[in-house]
Scaffold this active site. Sequence first.
Site, PDB file in Angstrom:
ATOM      1  NE  ARG A  66      -4.126  -1.685   2.086  1.00  0.00           N
ATOM      2  CZ  ARG A  66      -4.688  -2.413   3.021  1.00  0.00           C
ATOM      3  NH1 ARG A  66      -4.183  -2.430   4.236  1.00  0.00           N
ATOM      4  NH2 ARG A  66      -5.763  -3.124   2.757  1.00  0.00           N
ATOM      5  CE  LYS A 170       5.209 -21.275  11.568  1.00  0.00           C
ATOM      6  NZ  LYS A 170       4.636 -20.704  12.739  1.00  0.00           N
ATOM      7  CG  ASP A 199       7.106 -25.565   8.485  1.00  0.00           C
ATOM      8  OD1 ASP A 199       7.997 -24.847   8.987  1.00  0.00           O
ATOM      9  OD2 ASP A 199       6.494 -26.437   9.127  1.00  0.00           O
ATOM     10  CG  HIS A 200      11.198 -20.996   8.618  1.00  0.00           C
ATOM     11  ND1 HIS A 200      10.127 -20.642   9.374  1.00  0.00           N
ATOM     12  CD2 HIS A 200      12.218 -21.189   9.482  1.00  0.00           C
ATOM     13  CE1 HIS A 200      10.485 -20.609  10.642  1.00  0.00           C
ATOM     14  NE2 HIS A 200      11.742 -20.932  10.745  1.00  0.00           N
ATOM     15  CE  LYS A 204      15.425 -23.844  11.109  1.00  0.00           C
ATOM     16  NZ  LYS A 204      16.407 -22.792  11.302  1.00  0.00           N
ATOM     17  CD  GLU A 238      11.052 -20.802  20.198  1.00  0.00           C
ATOM     18  OE1 GLU A 238      11.293 -19.803  19.521  1.00  0.00           O
ATOM     19  OE2 GLU A 238       9.901 -21.131  20.541  1.00  0.00           O
ATOM     20  CG  ASP A 257       4.936 -20.269  17.497  1.00  0.00           C
ATOM     21  OD1 ASP A 257       4.943 -19.843  16.332  1.00  0.00           O
ATOM     22  OD2 ASP A 257       5.850 -20.039  18.310  1.00  0.00           O
ATOM     23  CG  HIS A 262       8.175 -25.213  12.926  1.00  0.00           C
ATOM     24  ND1 HIS A 262       8.008 -24.818  11.634  1.00  0.00           N
ATOM     25  CD2 HIS A 262       8.275 -24.072  13.664  1.00  0.00           C
ATOM     26  CE1 HIS A 262       8.001 -23.493  11.582  1.00  0.00           C
ATOM     27  NE2 HIS A 262       8.157 -23.022  12.804  1.00  0.00           N
ATOM     28  CE  LYS A 358       7.699 -18.266  21.853  1.00  0.00           C
ATOM     29  NZ  LYS A 358       8.937 -18.161  21.082  1.00  0.00           N
TER      30      LYS A 358
END
Lengths: 505, 300
Positions: A66, A170, A199-200, A204, A238, A257, A262, A358
């Site tokens: 935009r 995603k 899905d990154h 990998k 994480e 998440d 993943h 996490k």
Amino acid sequence: MATTAKRPAPNPLRAGLRVGGASEPTVFVIYGATGDLSQRKLLPAIYNLAVRGLLPNRFAVIGYARSEMDNEAFRDFARAAVEKFSRTPVDDHLWQAFSETLHYQSGAFDEEGFRVLGDRLEAIDAAHGTGGNRVYYLSTPASFFPVIVQAMGATRLNRPPGFARVVIEKPFGHDLESARELADVVHRSFRENQIYRIDHYLGKETVQNIFAFRFANAIFEPVWNNTHVDHVQITVGESIGVEHRAAFYEETGVVRDIVQNHLLQVFALVAMEPPAAFDADPIRDEKAKLLRATKPMTIENAVRGQYGEGYVAGEKVAGYLDEPNVPPDSNTPTFIAAKLEVGNWRWAGTPFYIRAGKRLAKRVTEVAVQFKRPPHLPFPTDAVEQLEANALVLRIQPDEGISLRFGAKAPTPTLALRTVNMDFLYGASFLAEVPEAYETLILDAMRGDGTLFTRQDSVERSWEIVDPLLGQWRKGTPQVYPSGSWGPDLSDELLARDGRRWRRP
Amino acid sequence: MSGDDETSDLAAVESMLRAARGGDRTGSVRAITLNLIVVAPDADHVDTSIEALEHVGPSHPLRAIVATPVDAELRASVASSCWVGASERQVCSERVVVAAAAKALPSAVTSLLVPDLPVFLWWQGPFGEDGLAGALSRLASRVIVDSSECGLEGVAAAQLVGGSVADLAWAGLLPWRDAVAGLFDGPKDAKALERIRAVDVRGPENEARLMAGWLRSALDSEIELRREGRTHHLERVTMQTGGKEYLVERRGRGRLGTAIVPGLLDYPVLLAAPPRSSLLADELSRLSSDRLFERALQAA
């Protein structure tokens, strides 16, 4: 739905060239080109593909958003993004050439804006010989996906003279129903084989190495089953908290998440049957079969946690409820431990324990295959009391590599067996720079290779696996665990019930 | 890198290498992926070879055996080099430089090969027709030469004794071939390929002949090679069809060139001239024959 574009006769000079690169002329359209993802990942990844000489010779990018901007301003924006986030420094000469491929079109995500975009695409085709081939990347919040795809259909951007592929980030819905609704909308404009759900994690190198490890080595496959494997542990830990993403995390939580995408994808790679070929459909067929054989998760086999205050790597950190923008009565889980059961010939009776969270003790992603003990140990009891069963650990990050745990005789006068680890570090054999996951995936989308992208049947089955648990967890509260630990006590109890314990990564 | 240790006893080389990587003290392990025999005809080539190996090592942990024919007693020097990557990971390569009479070199090299790993031979200079070339080629699964040094006839000679042969000059042409192929990526332009009868090349002879050979074999047609001039590096490739000119050119030694396709805006193309060490590293990644090269060489 889009029709199949007639494929031109192949260029005979291309035979044997561009191994690993994309050669078909392409215009890469980024919707939401001024956003965070474009800035941090997409533009740097495309630049690095140019550095590696993997982009088609006839190539152009159109950023669409935009914000009012002309080509020059977009090129400056892109340069700043690449300078800040690229894994390789900017080469001035190369940049000069690369920047000429960057174009910008401002507009809304509606039919009027897309008609102007269509005219612009035609002009680029005429000037650059890109042949009407398009890769559309939806780098916008998920709420815009249906609007964009519908407007593309209405303005025939889904039916260019060449091929049309659409890349979607995603989340693919927030439950089974919404995933199906989204798929219905997208399928009205694109066929399934034109849709690239990213899905990154699958981009990998080390995740792809699971394929290589399992299916290029004959010595492991014979023991990769319930006869020899006691259980498997998959950990995605994480050390960071929610940081500035509290609003997003409140909507998602750890299951949406990490687990639904993943973690279940890694699980599928570890547990699936060997595919007939390393191609998109054979691999995705096997993954889908595995997920169909996996029983849905329920509260009987899962525990949830939420991080409290504590210490991570020696630093005091706040608990989840004290993070900015988190409601004081939030019951969003930041940790899950669960037992997955696979009802098929290979894995019946061998559980897969998963945990993700996490603010855990450290950042780690690994798969630990725990083998059964030998049926008979012909040693004195005191000689084997420190001996553990064999374990094979596939470390995905950090320190990518493989560890094999086995028993060896300790050099003592009396017979004593000890557990030793044999470590293979991926980087000790290959010091070459590893490409970013987005480079791999963007290149694959341009080449039309869907192997590392998620198919709709797997997306839906993943939601079917986690949806019952999400429903049951709407009420109640997660157990608080101290930041810097490996999760709540209930997580240990989950395994203790089966006479097992978590390994310490 | 550890310093070079010298010996005249090849049996001592393994223990010297073990010591060089600290194995006697720390029990460290070795991760090596291939053997590379390097033939260096003189001291200058030994130096340039060692320099190239320093660049190849990080991506291909290897044992290099640099063989130099001399009229003197056998001498060997041993060294080990390690490189640390971004994630503090370390890879190491080993290097043994053997100077001996040409007749003694094949047996010396054989005794130093790491078992069970692929063997590459990198032959520098003109490809010899003596016994050394044949004996070392037979040890190797792939022979790497450079037609800029040995000419295309030298490459053909290497094929006769070595089987699978790689040419560094051909490898260096890849960006040019990619750019030339890119001229015809559009459907209309692909049709124009059928009408090409000649190619004009401004560049070294071996590269011009390989470029023409590639076009002939890929298009399965008679294409005349017209030399625009002999230069040290490839500068321009032009093809005309139906009065239209398709062209790739590079001025100077920069990484960028220009592609010109009738009816389109001129566009930049990457024409990087990678150093020999990079070309060598790429060839070490490949164990099988390069059929495209073999066909181009035959048609050159």
